[in-house]
Write a protein that holds these residues in place. Structure first.
Motif, short mmCIF file in Angstrom:
data_model
loop_
_atom_site.label_atom_id
_atom_site.label_comp_id
_atom_site.label_asym_id
_atom_site.label_seq_id
_atom_site.Cartn_x
_atom_site.Cartn_y
_atom_site.Cartn_z
N VAL A 260 18.23 6.12 -10.74
CA VAL A 260 18.68 5.30 -9.61
C VAL A 260 19.60 4.16 -10.05
O VAL A 260 20.67 3.95 -9.48
N PHE A 261 19.19 3.43 -11.07
CA PHE A 261 19.95 2.25 -11.49
C PHE A 261 20.74 2.45 -12.78
O PHE A 261 21.38 1.52 -13.26
N LYS A 262 20.65 3.67 -13.35
CA LYS A 262 21.31 3.94 -14.63
C LYS A 262 20.79 3.00 -15.71
O LYS A 262 21.52 2.62 -16.63
N GLU A 263 19.53 2.59 -15.56
CA GLU A 263 18.93 1.68 -16.53
C GLU A 263 18.76 2.39 -17.86
O GLU A 263 18.23 3.50 -17.93
N ARG A 264 19.21 1.76 -18.93
CA ARG A 264 19.09 2.34 -20.26
C ARG A 264 18.45 1.32 -21.19
O ARG A 264 18.86 0.17 -21.25
N LEU A 265 17.45 1.77 -21.91
CA LEU A 265 16.80 0.93 -22.91
C LEU A 265 17.08 1.52 -24.29
O LEU A 265 17.39 2.70 -24.43
N PRO A 266 16.97 0.70 -25.34
CA PRO A 266 17.11 1.25 -26.69
C PRO A 266 16.08 2.35 -26.93
O PRO A 266 14.99 2.34 -26.34
N ARG A 267 16.41 3.30 -27.79
CA ARG A 267 15.50 4.41 -28.04
C ARG A 267 14.13 3.95 -28.51
O ARG A 267 13.11 4.55 -28.18
N VAL A 268 14.10 2.86 -29.28
CA VAL A 268 12.83 2.37 -29.78
C VAL A 268 11.93 1.89 -28.64
O VAL A 268 10.70 1.96 -28.74
N ALA A 269 12.55 1.44 -27.54
CA ALA A 269 11.76 1.01 -26.39
C ALA A 269 11.07 2.20 -25.73
O ALA A 269 9.90 2.12 -25.32
N TYR A 270 11.79 3.33 -25.64
CA TYR A 270 11.18 4.53 -25.08
C TYR A 270 10.08 5.05 -26.01
O TYR A 270 9.07 5.60 -25.55
N LEU A 271 10.27 4.88 -27.32
CA LEU A 271 9.21 5.21 -28.27
C LEU A 271 7.99 4.35 -27.98
O LEU A 271 6.84 4.83 -28.05
N GLY A 272 8.22 3.08 -27.66
CA GLY A 272 7.12 2.19 -27.32
C GLY A 272 6.37 2.65 -26.09
O GLY A 272 5.14 2.55 -26.03
N VAL A 273 7.09 3.17 -25.08
CA VAL A 273 6.44 3.69 -23.87
C VAL A 273 5.50 4.83 -24.24
O VAL A 273 4.36 4.91 -23.77
N VAL A 274 5.98 5.74 -25.11
CA VAL A 274 5.17 6.89 -25.52
C VAL A 274 3.95 6.43 -26.32
O VAL A 274 2.84 6.92 -26.11
N LEU A 275 4.15 5.48 -27.24
CA LEU A 275 3.04 4.98 -28.04
C LEU A 275 1.99 4.30 -27.16
O LEU A 275 0.78 4.50 -27.36
N SER A 276 2.44 3.52 -26.20
CA SER A 276 1.50 2.84 -25.30
C SER A 276 0.71 3.86 -24.49
O SER A 276 -0.51 3.71 -24.30
N PHE A 277 1.40 4.89 -24.01
CA PHE A 277 0.72 5.95 -23.25
C PHE A 277 -0.33 6.64 -24.13
O PHE A 277 -1.46 6.89 -23.69
N GLY A 278 0.03 6.92 -25.38
CA GLY A 278 -0.93 7.54 -26.29
C GLY A 278 -2.12 6.64 -26.55
O GLY A 278 -3.27 7.11 -26.63
N GLY A 279 -1.87 5.34 -26.66
CA GLY A 279 -2.96 4.40 -26.85
C GLY A 279 -3.89 4.35 -25.67
O GLY A 279 -5.12 4.28 -25.83
N VAL A 280 -3.34 4.41 -24.45
CA VAL A 280 -4.16 4.42 -23.24
C VAL A 280 -5.03 5.67 -23.20
O VAL A 280 -6.22 5.62 -22.86
N VAL A 281 -4.43 6.83 -23.54
CA VAL A 281 -5.18 8.09 -23.56
C VAL A 281 -6.33 8.00 -24.56
O VAL A 281 -7.48 8.39 -24.27
N LEU A 282 -6.06 7.45 -25.76
CA LEU A 282 -7.08 7.30 -26.79
C LEU A 282 -8.18 6.36 -26.33
O LEU A 282 -9.37 6.61 -26.56
N LEU A 283 -7.80 5.28 -25.64
CA LEU A 283 -8.76 4.30 -25.16
C LEU A 283 -9.69 4.91 -24.11
O LEU A 283 -10.91 4.75 -24.16
#
Length: 300
Positions: A119-142
């Motif tokens: 929608v907004f063409k929002e782009r974050l650095p690749r490392v930020a998207y890695l952070g999203v995945v890591l956080s999701f994995g942490g939530v699943v583990l928790l």
């Protein structure tokens, strides 16, 4: 606000918002001993409107002004951001497990990230998207307490689909507030979206249940006041304000990833619950993910 100041303040406000929303689960649990869910939402929203109105009185008269053309979008904020998200959550609890709800809810940052990019063409650095995945994995583990194999036993049902409705509603809210935040003060948006939510709730609540507020315990009344003033008025204001600074993807990831950690800590401090080793590991993983997401010099 300068870019340097925003880089420092934005992450702190995002984490503070997550903490406030985490405390709401405890207050809401207390209130449910005496009142039904829709009544709680209506009363807390009403308290929030009174609080926000009192604050707006000390602002300039322009703080109350909104364009007629923006009323539909502001209505979406209230109906989707407050009523729909909470309704989907409450309905989902009827049909599915808390684990399924938490796992599906953890996908909100991913859905928001994809939606913001489209929608907004929002782009974050690749490392930020890695952070999203890591956080999701942490939530699943928790949530699974390290028993990842337990995910194979999950099956989708009506409740899971309803929870996906909650996730989509959250994404719609984040994107809508992003488009309006450049035009209005966060206080103004929070005030009018809460009014829209109240109007919608008046069409849904059972007024016999609403009358039960007069006989609720003092503890429940204090819980309602906390929900109205702190989590609804201050919490939504901080969310709306911080989205301006960090963007919808970063805000969604921070709130949905940090909340389980804060809930875990609050349960340990206030309820004496034991923290397991997997919970510690998952918290570290979530923290690392949030560091990548919230680090300075990202593009919003």
């Amino acid at each position: 606000m300068s870019h340097h100041t925003a880089s420092a303040v934005g992450p702190s406000l995002a984490l503070l918002t997550a903490l406030i929303f985490a405390t709401s689960s405890i207050a809401a649990k207390i209130a449910t001993f005496d009142l039904d869910a829709l009544t709680i939402i209506l009363v807390r929203s009403s308290i929030a409107v009174v609080t926000l109105f009192a604050v707006l009185l000390f602002q300039t008269s322009s703080a109350f002004r909104i364009s007629i053309r923006d009323i539909p979008a502001i209505t979406v904020l209230g109906v989707v951001g407050i009523v729909a998200t909470l309704w989907f959550l409450l309905q989902a609890l009827t049909y599915t497990t808390v684990t399924s709800i938490a796992l599906i809810g953890a996908t909100a940052p991913i859905v928001t990230a994809v939606s913001a990019a489209l929608v907004f063409k929002e782009r974050l650095p690749r490392v930020a998207y890695l952070g999203v995945v890591l956080s999701f994995g942490g939530v699943v583990l928790l949530i699974t307490d390290g028993r990842i194999a337990a995910l194979r036993e999950l099956s989708f049902n009506r409740g899971d689909l309803l929870m996906f409705g909650n996730v989509v509603s959250s994404a719609v809210y984040a994107l809508t507030i992003k488009s309006l935040s450049a035009k209005y003060a966060s206080l103004t948006l929070t005030f009018y979206m809460t009014i829209a939510a109240i109007v919608a709730l008046l069409l849904l609540v059972d007024f016999d249940q609403v009358r039960q507020v007069s006989s609720a315990s003092a503890t429940s009344i204090w819980a309602l006041l906390y929900l109205g003033i702190v989590t609804s008025a201050i919490g939504y204001f901080l969310y709306n304000y911080t989205v301006k600074i960090v963007g919808p993807t970063v805000m969604s990831c921070t709130v949905f990833s940090a909340m389980p950690v804060f809930v875990m800590i609050l349960a340990w401090v206030m309820l004496g619950e034991v923290i397991t080793s997997f919970e510690v590991v998952s918290s570290v993983l979530i923290s690392v993910g949030l560091f990548f997401v919230l680090r300075p010099n990202r593009r919003v």
